[in-house]
Design an enzyme around this catalytic site. Structure first.
Site, short mmCIF file in Angstrom:
data_model
loop_
_atom_site.label_atom_id
_atom_site.label_comp_id
_atom_site.label_asym_id
_atom_site.label_seq_id
_atom_site.Cartn_x
_atom_site.Cartn_y
_atom_site.Cartn_z
N GLU A 50 0.84 -1.21 0.00
CA GLU A 50 0.00 0.00 0.00
C GLU A 50 0.87 1.24 0.00
O GLU A 50 1.84 1.34 0.77
CB GLU A 50 -0.91 -0.02 1.23
CG GLU A 50 -2.30 0.48 0.97
CD GLU A 50 -3.06 -0.35 -0.06
OE1 GLU A 50 -3.04 -0.01 -1.26
OE2 GLU A 50 -3.66 -1.36 0.35
N ASP A 53 3.10 2.07 -4.90
CA ASP A 53 3.15 2.18 -6.38
C ASP A 53 3.75 3.51 -6.84
O ASP A 53 4.65 3.52 -7.69
CB ASP A 53 1.78 1.90 -7.04
CG ASP A 53 0.63 2.78 -6.62
OD1 ASP A 53 0.81 3.62 -5.71
OD2 ASP A 53 -0.47 2.64 -7.21
N ALA A 137 -15.04 3.92 -1.97
CA ALA A 137 -14.80 2.87 -0.97
C ALA A 137 -13.37 2.35 -1.04
O ALA A 137 -13.03 1.36 -0.41
CB ALA A 137 -15.80 1.73 -1.16
N GLY A 138 -12.54 2.98 -1.85
CA GLY A 138 -11.14 2.54 -1.96
C GLY A 138 -11.02 1.27 -2.78
O GLY A 138 -10.07 0.50 -2.59
N SER A 141 -12.67 2.37 -8.14
CA SER A 141 -13.80 2.60 -9.06
C SER A 141 -13.42 3.55 -10.19
O SER A 141 -13.91 3.41 -11.31
CB SER A 141 -15.01 3.12 -8.30
OG SER A 141 -14.70 4.34 -7.67
N SER A 142 -12.54 4.52 -9.93
CA SER A 142 -12.22 5.46 -11.01
C SER A 142 -11.40 4.77 -12.10
O SER A 142 -11.59 5.04 -13.29
CB SER A 142 -11.52 6.71 -10.48
OG SER A 142 -10.41 6.36 -9.72
N GLU A 174 -6.29 10.06 -15.20
CA GLU A 174 -6.52 10.38 -13.79
C GLU A 174 -5.40 11.25 -13.21
O GLU A 174 -5.64 12.22 -12.49
CB GLU A 174 -6.67 9.08 -12.98
CG GLU A 174 -6.90 9.33 -11.50
CD GLU A 174 -7.66 8.21 -10.81
OE1 GLU A 174 -7.97 7.19 -11.46
OE2 GLU A 174 -7.93 8.37 -9.60
N ASP A 186 -4.12 0.60 -9.82
CA ASP A 186 -5.53 0.35 -10.09
C ASP A 186 -5.77 0.13 -11.58
O ASP A 186 -6.52 -0.76 -11.99
CB ASP A 186 -6.39 1.52 -9.60
CG ASP A 186 -6.21 1.80 -8.12
OD1 ASP A 186 -5.46 1.05 -7.47
OD2 ASP A 186 -6.80 2.76 -7.63
#
Ligand code: GLA
Length: 403
Positions: A50, A53, A137-138, A141-142, A174, A186
């Protein structure tokens, strides 16, 4: 959704065709006529790694079954006409305009990036998006939206991009256009995931490796949504950059925080003031944990792998300070209930916890339901409401959808 303790549990069935109806129906009811083509991409949970990246370290995500589907058709006037099932409102934007706000900014970024590759629809596009991924919600989704949109819009333009190209388009949309200083995790997993596999990505080189995932996972969504997440992510990233700038006085060739030599930790501690020291210690520890974790996972050693998840959570909580009381409570409850491991997943400050269980002990010890019940009870006692708990089956990445 987990029912109150004592009742029978109902695990949601995977949607057989998650998008055909909602996104296509939305397109038809909004614009009239059928969409020309469509694509869907999954959300993700990160097993380990976490905030590594964007520091050039490794990540180890799996794709969720929950997906976002984007269906598209041509538009007449060179504009983007957008509608999402979230609010049903139609936005008309000029994708060349850098001042677009809201979710349209993600789509405008995708089209601008596709245009650079010669893969943008010439006359503009109509876009309808729908899905079953909670936003904020982490769960990535984007990236699910931008990767699916990149594939659908490129197909509308008659172009076929590779998974890595789609991930690149989505990432730059993004990062460069919307201004979220995210890493590549992601978008990479939304584009490249394979069913039943975790995806190890070394983010400095973008090297990838698939690792079969044989455990069981529960996703516990605390329902805590932090609008501030983006701001805090950008703040953490700035702290990491400040740490690298100072550490370059010690090691001029240092490019990434994750590349700081582990044997030089004493030197790092001396060189950095707080909170940069704590942030750097998290990133370097998490980098080691993730590489070691990937080896354990590849050998099917789920118990020691799970211990690394607990360690990672503790490091996120104490050093990176990206946890929240609700997340800490779920992790503690999972541990008491005998789960192999648990940790916050995604940026943090709210959102969800991933809980690792063994291969399926037939109801003994750390079975899915007893652990889910124990977490639900603890959460209910503390906050007077229930978290949403769903099993996770690692799924596939972006794909075309029938419209
Ligand atoms: C967000 C970003 C990712 C990653 C995680 C933290 O989800 O989008 O790129 O940085 O936070 O690991």
């Amino acid at each position: 959704m987990v029912e109150p303790a004592g009742k029978r549990y109902h695990w949601p069935e995977p949607l057989s065709n998650p998008m055909r109806h909602p996104a296509s129906a939305l397109f038809r009811s909004t614009f009239g006529g059928r969409p020309r083509t469509g694509a869907s991409a999954p959300g993700r949970v990160n097993l380990l790694g976490e905030h590594t990246d964007y520091n050039g370290g490794p990540v180890l995500p799996v794709a969720l079954q929950a997906r976002t589907t984007v269906v598209v058709g041509p538009a007449r006037d060179g504009l983007l006409e957008l509608v999402s099932s979230r609010d049903g409102e139609v936005a008309r934007i000029d994708w060349r305009d850098g001042r677009v706000e809201g979710w349209g900014a993600y789509l405008a970024g995708v089209v601008r990036e596709l245009a650079i590759l010669g893969a943008a629809p010439a006359g503009g596009a109509r876009v309808a998006a729908a899905g079953d991924l909670p936003v904020g919600a982490g769960l990535g989704s984007s990236a699910a939206l931008t990767v699916a949109a990149a594939k659908a819009l490129a197909a509308l333009a008659g172009a076929r991009l590779t998974g890595r190209q789609l991930a690149g388009v989505a990432y730059r949309a993004e990062h460069d256009h919307v201004g979220v200083r995210c890493g590549v995790m992601d978008q990479m997993v939304a584009a490249l995931a394979k069913p039943g596999q975790a995806l190890l990505v070394e983010c400095a080189s973008a090297a990838t490796r698939y690792i079969p995932f044989r455990g069981r996972l529960l996703l516990v969504d605390t329902g805590v949504r932090r609008e501030l997440t983006r701001g805090r992510l950008n703040e953490r990233r700035a702290e990491c950059e400040a740490a690298v700038a100072r550490l370059r006085l010690e090691l001029p060739e240092l490019l990434w925080l994750a590349s700081w030599p582990v044997s030089w930790l004493a030197r790092l501690k001396k060189a950095l003031p707080e909170p940069l020291r704590a942030r750097a210690l998290h990133v370097i520890g998490e980098t080691t944990r993730t590489r070691f974790g990937a080896q354990l996972l590849a050998r099917g050693r789920l118990k020691p792998f799970g211990r690394l998840l607990y360690e990672s959570h503790e490091s996120c909580r104490r050093l990176y300070q990206c946890s929240a009381p609700e997340l800490d409570l779920v992790v503690a409850a999972a541990r008491r209930a005998g789960a192999h491991g648990a940790r916050l997943t995604g940026a943090g400050w709210g959102g969800a916890v991933i809980v690792l269980l063994g291969k399926g002990e037939g109801g003994r010890g750390n079975g899915e339901r007893p652990v889910a019940e124990a977490i639900t009870r603890a959460f209910q006692r503390a906050y007077g409401r229930e978290p949403t708990i769903t099993p996770v089956r690692p799924s596939g990445g972006v794909r075309r959808e029938p419209v």
